[in-house]
Design a protein around this motif. Structure first.
Motif, PDB file in Angstrom:
ATOM      1  N   PRO A   1       0.708  -1.142  -0.112  1.00 53.38           N
ATOM      2  CA  PRO A   1       0.012   0.017   0.027  1.00 53.38           C
ATOM      3  C   PRO A   1       0.809   1.257   0.158  1.00 53.38           C
ATOM      4  O   PRO A   1       1.859   1.379   0.547  1.00 53.38           O
ATOM      5  CB  PRO A   1      -0.756  -0.057   1.369  1.00 53.38           C
ATOM      6  CG  PRO A   1      -0.823  -1.642   1.714  1.00 53.38           C
ATOM      7  CD  PRO A   1       0.562  -2.239   1.283  1.00 53.38           C
ATOM      8  N   VAL A   2       0.406   2.255  -0.590  1.00 53.88           N
ATOM      9  CA  VAL A   2       1.127   3.655  -0.669  1.00 53.88           C
ATOM     10  C   VAL A   2       1.410   4.133   0.746  1.00 53.88           C
ATOM     11  O   VAL A   2       2.495   4.637   0.905  1.00 53.88           O
ATOM     12  CB  VAL A   2       0.350   4.782  -1.750  1.00 53.88           C
ATOM     13  CG1 VAL A   2       1.048   5.848  -1.272  1.00 53.88           C
ATOM     14  CG2 VAL A   2       0.255   4.113  -2.980  1.00 53.88           C
ATOM     15  N   SER A   3       0.520   3.955   1.608  1.00 51.34           N
ATOM     16  CA  SER A   3       0.476   4.425   2.855  1.00 51.34           C
ATOM     17  C   SER A   3       1.991   3.917   3.619  1.00 51.34           C
ATOM     18  O   SER A   3       2.727   4.279   4.472  1.00 51.34           O
ATOM     19  CB  SER A   3      -0.591   4.271   4.126  1.00 51.34           C
ATOM     20  OG  SER A   3      -0.950   2.874   3.784  1.00 51.34           O
ATOM     21  N   VAL A   4       2.006   2.340   3.244  1.00 47.43           N
ATOM     22  CA  VAL A   4       3.250   1.791   4.008  1.00 47.43           C
ATOM     23  C   VAL A   4       4.618   2.278   3.312  1.00 47.43           C
ATOM     24  O   VAL A   4       5.752   2.375   4.050  1.00 47.43           O
ATOM     25  CB  VAL A   4       3.075   0.295   3.611  1.00 47.43           C
ATOM     26  CG1 VAL A   4       4.304  -0.566   3.904  1.00 47.43           C
ATOM     27  CG2 VAL A   4       1.830  -0.268   4.687  1.00 47.43           C
ATOM     28  N   VAL A   5       4.706   2.286   1.934  1.00 49.96           N
ATOM     29  CA  VAL A   5       5.640   2.700   1.118  1.00 49.96           C
ATOM     30  C   VAL A   5       6.101   4.399   1.796  1.00 49.96           C
ATOM     31  O   VAL A   5       7.142   4.558   1.930  1.00 49.96           O
ATOM     32  CB  VAL A   5       5.377   2.818  -0.290  1.00 49.96           C
ATOM     33  CG1 VAL A   5       6.587   3.340  -1.148  1.00 49.96           C
ATOM     34  CG2 VAL A   5       5.384   1.485  -0.786  1.00 49.96           C
ATOM     35  N   SER A   6       4.821   5.189   1.936  1.00 54.79           N
ATOM     36  CA  SER A   6       5.382   6.496   2.424  1.00 54.79           C
ATOM     37  C   SER A   6       6.032   6.498   3.886  1.00 54.79           C
ATOM     38  O   SER A   6       6.845   7.261   3.978  1.00 54.79           O
ATOM     39  CB  SER A   6       3.985   7.257   2.463  1.00 54.79           C
ATOM     40  OG  SER A   6       3.377   7.394   1.284  1.00 54.79           O
ATOM     41  N   ILE A   7       5.630   5.628   4.463  1.00 53.10           N
ATOM     42  CA  ILE A   7       6.348   5.560   6.009  1.00 53.10           C
ATOM     43  C   ILE A   7       7.716   5.035   5.973  1.00 53.10           C
ATOM     44  O   ILE A   7       8.555   5.631   6.408  1.00 53.10           O
ATOM     45  CB  ILE A   7       5.560   4.483   6.844  1.00 53.10           C
ATOM     46  CG1 ILE A   7       4.113   5.328   7.068  1.00 53.10           C
ATOM     47  CG2 ILE A   7       6.342   4.340   8.139  1.00 53.10           C
ATOM     48  CD1 ILE A   7       3.108   4.371   7.795  1.00 53.10           C
ATOM     49  N   MET A   8       7.911   4.095   4.999  1.00 57.49           N
ATOM     50  CA  MET A   8       9.242   3.541   4.947  1.00 57.49           C
ATOM     51  C   MET A   8      10.185   4.606   4.226  1.00 57.49           C
ATOM     52  O   MET A   8      11.250   4.732   4.480  1.00 57.49           O
ATOM     53  CB  MET A   8       9.343   2.292   3.873  1.00 57.49           C
ATOM     54  CG  MET A   8       8.698   1.120   4.758  1.00 57.49           C
ATOM     55  SD  MET A   8       8.417  -0.478   3.656  1.00 57.49           S
ATOM     56  CE  MET A   8      10.068  -0.790   3.370  1.00 57.49           C
ATOM     57  N   LEU A   9       9.614   5.336   3.005  1.00 58.81           N
ATOM     58  CA  LEU A   9      10.229   6.530   2.539  1.00 58.81           C
ATOM     59  C   LEU A   9      10.757   7.805   3.728  1.00 58.81           C
ATOM     60  O   LEU A   9      11.753   7.958   3.543  1.00 58.81           O
ATOM     61  CB  LEU A   9       9.522   7.176   1.202  1.00 58.81           C
ATOM     62  CG  LEU A   9       9.227   6.439  -0.092  1.00 58.81           C
ATOM     63  CD1 LEU A   9       8.218   7.042  -0.790  1.00 58.81           C
ATOM     64  CD2 LEU A   9      10.625   6.053  -0.619  1.00 58.81           C
ATOM     65  N   CYS A  10       9.796   7.973   4.595  1.00 61.82           N
ATOM     66  CA  CYS A  10      10.118   8.653   5.633  1.00 61.82           C
ATOM     67  C   CYS A  10      11.629   8.393   6.373  1.00 61.82           C
ATOM     68  O   CYS A  10      12.503   9.359   6.873  1.00 61.82           O
ATOM     69  CB  CYS A  10       9.033   9.070   6.525  1.00 61.82           C
ATOM     70  SG  CYS A  10       7.568   9.826   6.011  1.00 61.82           S
ATOM     71  N   ASP A  11      11.457   7.032   6.549  1.00 66.40           N
ATOM     72  CA  ASP A  11      12.608   6.260   7.274  1.00 66.40           C
ATOM     73  C   ASP A  11      13.882   6.579   6.389  1.00 66.40           C
ATOM     74  O   ASP A  11      15.099   6.955   6.865  1.00 66.40           O
ATOM     75  CB  ASP A  11      12.302   4.974   7.712  1.00 66.40           C
ATOM     76  CG  ASP A  11      11.348   4.557   8.476  1.00 66.40           C
ATOM     77  OD1 ASP A  11      10.921   5.528   9.254  1.00 66.40           O
ATOM     78  OD2 ASP A  11      10.971   3.490   8.302  1.00 66.40           O
ATOM     79  N   LEU A  12      13.873   6.374   5.083  1.00 67.22           N
ATOM     80  CA  LEU A  12      14.752   6.737   4.235  1.00 67.22           C
ATOM     81  C   LEU A  12      15.113   8.038   4.233  1.00 67.22           C
ATOM     82  O   LEU A  12      16.462   8.238   4.056  1.00 67.22           O
ATOM     83  CB  LEU A  12      14.834   5.732   3.116  1.00 67.22           C
ATOM     84  CG  LEU A  12      14.661   4.427   2.736  1.00 67.22           C
ATOM     85  CD1 LEU A  12      14.028   4.115   1.618  1.00 67.22           C
ATOM     86  CD2 LEU A  12      15.955   3.820   3.162  1.00 67.22           C
ATOM     87  N   LEU A  13      14.288   8.993   4.087  1.00 68.71           N
ATOM     88  CA  LEU A  13      14.658  10.322   3.909  1.00 68.71           C
ATOM     89  C   LEU A  13      15.529  10.806   5.271  1.00 68.71           C
ATOM     90  O   LEU A  13      16.232  11.624   5.093  1.00 68.71           O
ATOM     91  CB  LEU A  13      13.334  11.249   3.631  1.00 68.71           C
ATOM     92  CG  LEU A  13      13.703  12.677   3.556  1.00 68.71           C
ATOM     93  CD1 LEU A  13      14.484  12.997   2.383  1.00 68.71           C
ATOM     94  CD2 LEU A  13      12.301  13.331   3.501  1.00 68.71           C
TER      95      LEU A  13
END
Length: 118
Positions: free
Chosen positions: A74-86
């Motif tokens: 889900p996009v919501s899960v990917v967004s959370i993981m992208l926050c971690d990477l950012l």
């Protein structure tokens, strides 16, 4: 377990996000593009395998929606993981370009007329 991806996901999405249900930031819309920082910063912590996969997919700029499709998450899960990477300095975020405020009325009229002739 054998069967790979076809057998089903072994790790549930909530485990990938550490139980978080919302991203820490609002930078990530469906059309936001992200790209990997190469080389990664020396101070960046080692990432989880799922995060490493995202970084590999971001070798060239890619939209958040496209990442979610490639990862089958889900996009919501990917967004959370992208926050971690950012936060880890592993990716950069490229906001979508703003659309001009006034539409070309002449072009819209031509499109409407053309559709009417169909």
């Amino acid at each position: 377990m054998s069967g790979g991806e076809a057998a089903g996901r072994l790790v549930r999405p909530f485990a990938l996000t550490g139980g978080r249900t919302r991203p820490d930031r609002s930078d990530f819309s469906l059309i936001t593009t992200v790209s990997a920082v190469d080389p990664p910063p020396a101070w960046a912590a080692r990432t989880q395998p799922e995060h490493a996969r995202i970084v590999r997919l971001c070798a060239k700029p890619v939209a958040v929606a496209e990442l979610a499709a490639h990862l089958d998450l889900p996009v919501s899960v990917v967004s959370i993981m992208l926050c971690d990477l950012l936060a880890a300095g592993r990716i950069t975020v490229h906001a979508p370009r703003p659309v001009s405020g006034t539409p070309d009325m002449d072009l819209l009229q031509k499109v409407r007329d053309g559709l009417g002739r169909l």
